[in-house]
Each structure stands twice: as C-alpha cells, then as structure tokens.
Motif scaffolding. Structure first.
Motif, mmCIF file in Angstrom:
data_model
loop_
_atom_site.group_PDB
_atom_site.id
_atom_site.type_symbol
_atom_site.label_atom_id
_atom_site.label_comp_id
_atom_site.label_asym_id
_atom_site.label_seq_id
_atom_site.Cartn_x
_atom_site.Cartn_y
_atom_site.Cartn_z
ATOM 1 N N MET A 69 -9.727 -43.046 -112.515
ATOM 2 C CA MET A 69 -10.985 -43.466 -113.120
ATOM 3 C C MET A 69 -10.794 -44.774 -113.898
ATOM 4 O O MET A 69 -11.587 -45.707 -113.752
ATOM 5 C CB MET A 69 -11.490 -42.360 -114.053
ATOM 6 N N ALA A 70 -9.745 -44.838 -114.686
ATOM 7 C CA ALA A 70 -9.463 -46.059 -115.453
ATOM 8 C C ALA A 70 -9.166 -47.226 -114.512
ATOM 9 O O ALA A 70 -9.643 -48.348 -114.734
ATOM 10 C CB ALA A 70 -8.301 -45.824 -116.411
ATOM 11 N N ASN A 71 -8.415 -46.973 -113.463
ATOM 12 C CA ASN A 71 -8.099 -48.042 -112.501
ATOM 13 C C ASN A 71 -9.356 -48.548 -111.804
ATOM 14 O O ASN A 71 -9.511 -49.761 -111.587
ATOM 15 C CB ASN A 71 -7.080 -47.550 -111.480
ATOM 16 N N LEU A 72 -10.251 -47.647 -111.448
ATOM 17 C CA LEU A 72 -11.500 -48.058 -110.812
ATOM 18 C C LEU A 72 -12.348 -48.883 -111.786
ATOM 19 O O LEU A 72 -12.950 -49.885 -111.395
ATOM 20 C CB LEU A 72 -12.282 -46.837 -110.323
ATOM 21 N N ALA A 73 -12.359 -48.496 -113.043
ATOM 22 C CA ALA A 73 -13.092 -49.274 -114.046
ATOM 23 C C ALA A 73 -12.545 -50.693 -114.117
ATOM 24 O O ALA A 73 -13.308 -51.670 -114.168
ATOM 25 C CB ALA A 73 -13.012 -48.590 -115.410
ATOM 26 N N TRP A 74 -11.231 -50.834 -114.125
ATOM 27 C CA TRP A 74 -10.622 -52.174 -114.134
ATOM 28 C C TRP A 74 -11.027 -52.973 -112.898
ATOM 29 O O TRP A 74 -11.320 -54.171 -112.983
ATOM 30 C CB TRP A 74 -9.094 -52.070 -114.201
ATOM 31 N N THR A 75 -11.030 -52.323 -111.749
ATOM 32 C CA THR A 75 -11.412 -53.002 -110.508
ATOM 33 C C THR A 75 -12.848 -53.482 -110.586
ATOM 34 O O THR A 75 -13.153 -54.637 -110.247
ATOM 35 C CB THR A 75 -11.223 -52.061 -109.303
ATOM 36 N N TRP A 76 -13.746 -52.615 -111.027
ATOM 37 C CA TRP A 76 -15.149 -53.006 -111.161
ATOM 38 C C TRP A 76 -15.301 -54.171 -112.131
ATOM 39 O O TRP A 76 -16.063 -55.093 -111.882
ATOM 40 C CB TRP A 76 -15.990 -51.827 -111.632
ATOM 41 N N LYS A 77 -14.565 -54.137 -113.220
ATOM 42 C CA LYS A 77 -14.641 -55.222 -114.219
ATOM 43 C C LYS A 77 -14.220 -56.544 -113.587
ATOM 44 O O LYS A 77 -14.868 -57.576 -113.793
ATOM 45 C CB LYS A 77 -13.739 -54.876 -115.409
ATOM 46 N N ARG A 78 -13.154 -56.524 -112.832
ATOM 47 C CA ARG A 78 -12.666 -57.743 -112.177
ATOM 48 C C ARG A 78 -13.669 -58.305 -111.178
ATOM 49 O O ARG A 78 -13.695 -59.497 -110.922
ATOM 50 C CB ARG A 78 -11.338 -57.474 -111.468
ATOM 51 N N PHE A 79 -14.485 -57.443 -110.592
ATOM 52 C CA PHE A 79 -15.480 -57.879 -109.616
ATOM 53 C C PHE A 79 -16.849 -58.137 -110.252
ATOM 54 O O PHE A 79 -17.847 -58.251 -109.554
ATOM 55 C CB PHE A 79 -15.603 -56.862 -108.474
ATOM 56 N N GLY A 80 -16.872 -58.233 -111.577
ATOM 57 C CA GLY A 80 -18.099 -58.584 -112.271
ATOM 58 C C GLY A 80 -19.076 -57.446 -112.487
ATOM 59 O O GLY A 80 -20.218 -57.679 -112.862
ATOM 60 N N ARG A 81 -18.640 -56.254 -112.271
ATOM 61 C CA ARG A 81 -19.504 -55.082 -112.453
ATOM 62 C C ARG A 81 -19.237 -54.477 -113.835
ATOM 63 O O ARG A 81 -18.898 -53.304 -113.991
ATOM 64 C CB ARG A 81 -19.254 -54.074 -111.346
ATOM 65 N N SER A 82 -19.407 -55.313 -114.858
ATOM 66 C CA SER A 82 -19.018 -54.945 -116.224
ATOM 67 C C SER A 82 -19.742 -53.719 -116.750
ATOM 68 O O SER A 82 -19.118 -52.839 -117.360
ATOM 69 C CB SER A 82 -19.237 -56.120 -117.172
ATOM 70 N N ALA A 83 -21.038 -53.648 -116.571
ATOM 71 C CA ALA A 83 -21.787 -52.509 -117.105
ATOM 72 C C ALA A 83 -21.309 -51.196 -116.483
ATOM 73 O O ALA A 83 -21.128 -50.193 -117.191
ATOM 74 C CB ALA A 83 -23.279 -52.703 -116.870
ATOM 75 N N GLU A 84 -21.073 -51.201 -115.187
ATOM 76 C CA GLU A 84 -20.577 -49.998 -114.514
ATOM 77 C C GLU A 84 -19.158 -49.663 -114.971
ATOM 78 O O GLU A 84 -18.825 -48.486 -115.172
ATOM 79 C CB GLU A 84 -20.591 -50.190 -113.006
ATOM 80 N N ALA A 85 -18.341 -50.687 -115.145
ATOM 81 C CA ALA A 85 -16.968 -50.483 -115.600
ATOM 82 C C ALA A 85 -16.951 -49.864 -116.991
ATOM 83 O O ALA A 85 -16.177 -48.931 -117.254
ATOM 84 C CB ALA A 85 -16.211 -51.806 -115.595
ATOM 85 N N ILE A 86 -17.814 -50.361 -117.865
ATOM 86 C CA ILE A 86 -17.872 -49.826 -119.224
ATOM 87 C C ILE A 86 -18.319 -48.367 -119.191
ATOM 88 O O ILE A 86 -17.731 -47.513 -119.871
ATOM 89 C CB ILE A 86 -18.791 -50.687 -120.104
ATOM 90 N N GLY A 87 -19.335 -48.071 -118.408
ATOM 91 C CA GLY A 87 -19.797 -46.687 -118.305
ATOM 92 C C GLY A 87 -18.718 -45.746 -117.811
ATOM 93 O O GLY A 87 -18.540 -44.640 -118.349
ATOM 94 N N LEU A 88 -17.986 -46.171 -116.799
ATOM 95 C CA LEU A 88 -16.918 -45.341 -116.257
ATOM 96 C C LEU A 88 -15.788 -45.168 -117.263
ATOM 97 O O LEU A 88 -15.253 -44.073 -117.437
ATOM 98 C CB LEU A 88 -16.391 -45.940 -114.951
#
Length: 79
Positions: free
Chosen positions: A19-38
């Motif tokens: 879950m944490a790794n996916l959040a980092w991946t989303w953050k790197r791809f500009g999906r900050s709001a989703e990354a923060i939620g996760l």
C-alpha cells in the motif's frame, strides 16, 4: 496490493508495505490526492497493528505529514 489484501488481510505487514509503495508510485505520477488518501489509510492500519515508534509506522507518518503539507501549500497558492 488488492491480491495481498485478499490473501493476507488488509492489515498484514506485507499488504501495508504494498500500500505504501503504491502511494509512492501514484505520487511520482502526479496523482497526489490519491496517494495521500492511500497513505492515510496505510498509516491508520499501521497505527492499529504496529507498536508506536516502529520504523515502518514512523516513516509512513513522516511521509504523510510531508505530503499533506505540500498539498496544503499548493491549495493556498491557488486560492
């Protein structure tokens, strides 16, 4: 991550790492709001399953605080 949730459970350490790794991946791809939620969900579950001061919990909490501060700064800049 979803497979680990089904096989191991939502609060299993391996699931939470995914879950944490996916959040980092989303953050790197500009999906900050989703990354923060996760990552918020991850921190919540880690708080329930890990002792205070556990390195994984501390790391996730620090990262979440940093990301939330960045997001708040962006929101102030656009308002």
């Amino acid at each position: 991550m979803e497979t680990r949730k089904k096989k191991l459970g939502a609060d299993h350490p391996s699931t939470l790492t995914s879950m944490a790794n996916l959040a980092w991946t989303w953050k790197r791809f500009g999906r900050s709001a989703e990354a923060i939620g996760l990552l918020q969900e991850c921190v919540h579950l880690r708080c329930q399953t890990l002792r205070a001061g556990h390195p994984d919990l501390v790391s996730s909490q620090e990262t979440l605080a940093e990301w939330e501060a960045e997001q708040a700064g962006r929101n102030l800049a656009t308002s």
